[in-house]
Design a protein around this motif. Structure first.
Motif, PDB file in Angstrom:
ATOM      1  N   PHE A  69       0.826  -1.213   0.000  1.00  0.00           N
ATOM      2  CA  PHE A  69       0.000   0.000   0.000  1.00  0.00           C
ATOM      3  C   PHE A  69       0.864   1.268   0.000  1.00  0.00           C
ATOM      4  O   PHE A  69       0.771   2.116   0.882  1.00  0.00           O
ATOM      5  N   HIS A 108      -4.740   2.861  -3.053  1.00  0.00           N
ATOM      6  CA  HIS A 108      -5.465   3.611  -4.095  1.00  0.00           C
ATOM      7  C   HIS A 108      -6.848   3.006  -4.305  1.00  0.00           C
ATOM      8  O   HIS A 108      -7.190   1.982  -3.680  1.00  0.00           O
ATOM      9  N   PRO A 133      10.144  -8.919   3.855  1.00  0.00           N
ATOM     10  CA  PRO A 133      11.434  -9.586   3.676  1.00  0.00           C
ATOM     11  C   PRO A 133      11.919  -9.537   2.236  1.00  0.00           C
ATOM     12  O   PRO A 133      13.108  -9.643   1.972  1.00  0.00           O
ATOM     13  N   HIS A 134      10.973  -9.330   1.274  1.00  0.00           N
ATOM     14  CA  HIS A 134      11.318  -9.420  -0.139  1.00  0.00           C
ATOM     15  C   HIS A 134      11.588  -8.056  -0.751  1.00  0.00           C
ATOM     16  O   HIS A 134      11.751  -7.939  -1.951  1.00  0.00           O
ATOM     17  N   THR A 161      -4.815 -10.968  -1.965  1.00  0.00           N
ATOM     18  CA  THR A 161      -3.742 -10.108  -2.490  1.00  0.00           C
ATOM     19  C   THR A 161      -3.736 -10.172  -4.009  1.00  0.00           C
ATOM     20  O   THR A 161      -4.510 -10.903  -4.620  1.00  0.00           O
ATOM     21  N   TRP A 197       7.851 -17.672  -0.191  1.00  0.00           N
ATOM     22  CA  TRP A 197       7.440 -17.127   1.112  1.00  0.00           C
ATOM     23  C   TRP A 197       7.721 -18.144   2.216  1.00  0.00           C
ATOM     24  O   TRP A 197       7.680 -19.352   1.985  1.00  0.00           O
ATOM     25  N   ALA A 233      -7.083 -10.928  -6.445  1.00  0.00           N
ATOM     26  CA  ALA A 233      -7.799  -9.920  -7.216  1.00  0.00           C
ATOM     27  C   ALA A 233      -6.999  -9.734  -8.500  1.00  0.00           C
ATOM     28  O   ALA A 233      -5.835  -9.346  -8.459  1.00  0.00           O
ATOM     29  N   ARG A 254      -6.212  -8.271 -12.385  1.00  0.00           N
ATOM     30  CA  ARG A 254      -6.443  -7.152 -13.304  1.00  0.00           C
ATOM     31  C   ARG A 254      -6.931  -7.725 -14.631  1.00  0.00           C
ATOM     32  O   ARG A 254      -6.668  -8.891 -14.927  1.00  0.00           O
ATOM     33  N   ILE A 314      -5.367   0.599 -12.004  1.00  0.00           N
ATOM     34  CA  ILE A 314      -4.536   1.605 -11.312  1.00  0.00           C
ATOM     35  C   ILE A 314      -3.405   0.859 -10.615  1.00  0.00           C
ATOM     36  O   ILE A 314      -3.614  -0.244 -10.122  1.00  0.00           O
TER      37      ILE A 314
HETATM   38  P1  NAP Z   1       3.548  -5.789  -4.013  1.00  0.00           P
HETATM   39  O1  NAP Z   1       4.901  -6.036  -4.577  1.00  0.00           O
HETATM   40  O2  NAP Z   1       3.320  -4.492  -3.347  1.00  0.00           O
HETATM   41  O3  NAP Z   1       2.460  -5.977  -5.100  1.00  0.00           O
HETATM   42  C1  NAP Z   1       2.612  -6.909  -6.120  1.00  0.00           C
HETATM   43  C2  NAP Z   1       1.457  -6.682  -7.074  1.00  0.00           C
HETATM   44  O4  NAP Z   1       0.202  -7.030  -6.441  1.00  0.00           O
HETATM   45  C3  NAP Z   1       1.316  -5.245  -7.501  1.00  0.00           C
HETATM   46  O5  NAP Z   1       0.835  -5.263  -8.819  1.00  0.00           O
HETATM   47  C4  NAP Z   1       0.296  -4.702  -6.528  1.00  0.00           C
HETATM   48  O6  NAP Z   1      -0.409  -3.593  -7.022  1.00  0.00           O
HETATM   49  C5  NAP Z   1      -0.625  -5.860  -6.341  1.00  0.00           C
HETATM   50  N1  NAP Z   1      -1.232  -5.892  -5.014  1.00  0.00           N
HETATM   51  C6  NAP Z   1      -0.580  -5.839  -3.827  1.00  0.00           C
HETATM   52  N2  NAP Z   1      -1.448  -5.977  -2.814  1.00  0.00           N
HETATM   53  C7  NAP Z   1      -2.676  -6.092  -3.386  1.00  0.00           C
HETATM   54  C8  NAP Z   1      -3.979  -6.287  -2.872  1.00  0.00           C
HETATM   55  N3  NAP Z   1      -4.189  -6.454  -1.561  1.00  0.00           N
HETATM   56  N4  NAP Z   1      -5.013  -6.375  -3.746  1.00  0.00           N
HETATM   57  C9  NAP Z   1      -4.791  -6.274  -5.060  1.00  0.00           C
HETATM   58  N5  NAP Z   1      -3.571  -6.113  -5.619  1.00  0.00           N
HETATM   59  C10 NAP Z   1      -2.533  -6.014  -4.786  1.00  0.00           C
HETATM   60  O7  NAP Z   1       3.174  -7.003  -3.067  1.00  0.00           O
HETATM   61  P2  NAP Z   1       3.335  -6.964  -1.541  1.00  0.00           P
HETATM   62  O8  NAP Z   1       2.439  -5.897  -1.017  1.00  0.00           O
HETATM   63  O9  NAP Z   1       4.753  -6.909  -1.201  1.00  0.00           O
HETATM   64  O10 NAP Z   1       2.795  -8.362  -1.068  1.00  0.00           O
HETATM   65  C11 NAP Z   1       1.419  -8.617  -1.080  1.00  0.00           C
HETATM   66  C12 NAP Z   1       1.082  -9.476   0.127  1.00  0.00           C
HETATM   67  O11 NAP Z   1       1.844 -10.676   0.054  1.00  0.00           O
HETATM   68  C13 NAP Z   1       1.416  -8.818   1.461  1.00  0.00           C
HETATM   69  O12 NAP Z   1       0.432  -9.162   2.398  1.00  0.00           O
HETATM   70  C14 NAP Z   1       2.738  -9.437   1.824  1.00  0.00           C
HETATM   71  O13 NAP Z   1       2.975  -9.514   3.229  1.00  0.00           O
HETATM   72  C15 NAP Z   1       2.557 -10.833   1.255  1.00  0.00           C
HETATM   73  N6  NAP Z   1       3.892 -11.407   1.025  1.00  0.00           N
HETATM   74  C16 NAP Z   1       4.363 -12.255   1.976  1.00  0.00           C
HETATM   75  C17 NAP Z   1       5.657 -12.768   1.861  1.00  0.00           C
HETATM   76  C18 NAP Z   1       6.162 -13.727   2.930  1.00  0.00           C
HETATM   77  O14 NAP Z   1       5.365 -14.154   3.767  1.00  0.00           O
HETATM   78  N7  NAP Z   1       7.428 -14.045   2.919  1.00  0.00           N
HETATM   79  C19 NAP Z   1       6.443 -12.405   0.775  1.00  0.00           C
HETATM   80  C20 NAP Z   1       5.921 -11.546  -0.199  1.00  0.00           C
HETATM   81  C21 NAP Z   1       4.638 -11.019  -0.044  1.00  0.00           C
HETATM   82  P3  NAP Z   1      -0.055  -2.155  -6.439  1.00  0.00           P
HETATM   83  O15 NAP Z   1       1.405  -1.928  -6.708  1.00  0.00           O
HETATM   84  O16 NAP Z   1      -0.935  -1.221  -7.161  1.00  0.00           O
HETATM   85  O17 NAP Z   1      -0.318  -2.269  -4.971  1.00  0.00           O
END
Ligand code: NAP
Length: 205
Positions: free
Chosen positions: A12, A16, A44-45, A107, A118, A133, A135, A164
């Motif tokens: 976030f 948006h 972490p990533h 996500t 992960w 979700a 696109r 978006i």
């Molecule tokens: P991100 O790189 O910010 O987003 C990747 C893609 O997914 C982007 O296109 C983003 O769009 C979209 N996106 C992100 N969150 C979204 C949502 N809730 N609904 C719809 N689209 C979404 O991804 P991130 O935020 O790092 O990771 C997403 C989730 O996965 C988080 O909860 C994170 O904690 C989890 N995750 C966990 C691990 C782990 O446990 N090791 C590793 C990686 C991710 P926008 O850029 O427009 O947001």
């Protein structure tokens, strides 16, 4: 009585209307009672130095969801000193008394495609239903590349107008191209008053 909870995980940076629309579409199509937005704290990533601070991302998420009774925001990952792992967050919700059958982790597909990297990802399907979700124009081949255990617990919710992205908003803010109608008014004001995204190189999400 059971209460179905959607956990909307994301960086976030910034939140948006696409995120809000996705949350609402998932809530309606899966008949969820509430959605808890969980901004990542120390992902972490990602290179934390390139992200907006967790407190700013949390504040923008609060402003974006204010006044929506079915939406709330959790500080759980923001307050966690150690890295934010989804498996730990899901376990926390279950420890608080939510049945895993009532828990939905939502996500984006792009984020989910890396799930095999992960922490303890194989435990995730037993802790929740996974919702992505998508696109317009996403490829089914991408979904099919997910591990079979994940696909078995996966629900896809296509969001027709979800074009978006946070990356686009950061670029527009940096180049003073305007972000009105892409983010809620209060988030736009917060970005402007704190001068977020003005001088930084724009990393891809
Ligand atoms: P991100 O790189 O910010 O987003 C990747 C893609 O997914 C982007 O296109 C983003 O769009 C979209 N996106 C992100 N969150 C979204 C949502 N809730 N609904 C719809 N689209 C979404 O991804 P991130 O935020 O790092 O990771 C997403 C989730 O996965 C988080 O909860 C994170 O904690 C989890 N995750 C966990 C691990 C782990 O446990 N090791 C590793 C990686 C991710 P926008 O850029 O427009 O947001």
């Amino acid at each position: 009585m059971s209460c179905k909870v959607g956990i909307m995980g994301g960086t976030f940076d910034p939140i948006h209307y696409g995120h809000l629309l996705a949350a609402e579409e998932c809530r309606r199509s899966l008949k969820l009672d509430r959605i808890v937005f969980i901004p990542t704290g120390n992902p972490p990533h990602k290179d934390a130095g390139r992200l907006t601070s967790a407190e700013d991302r949390y504040a923008m998420t609060l402003l974006a969801t204010a006044g929506v009774p079915e939406f709330s925001v959790s500080r759980t990952e923001v307050d966690r000193a150690r890295p934010s792992h989804t498996v730990d967050t899901l376990k926390e919700f279950i420890e608080r008394g939510i049945d895993s059958r009532d828990l939905y982790f939502i996500t984006g597909l792009d984020a989910l495609l890396s799930i095999a990297t992960w922490k303890d990802y194989m435990q995730i399907p037993s802790l929740c239903t996974i919702v992505t979700a998508t696109r317009p124009g996403y490829s089914l081949a991408e979904v099919e590349s997910l591990p079979v255990e994940i696909r078995g617990k996966l629900k896809l919710v296509e969001i027709p107008q979800f074009a978006i992205s946070s990356t686009e908003i950061r670029s527009r803010a940096r180049e003073s191209r305007g972000i009105r109608f892409l983010v809620p008014r209060l988030v736009e004001s917060y970005i402007e008053s704190c001068g977020l995204y003005r001088d930084v190189e724009v990393p891809q999400s």
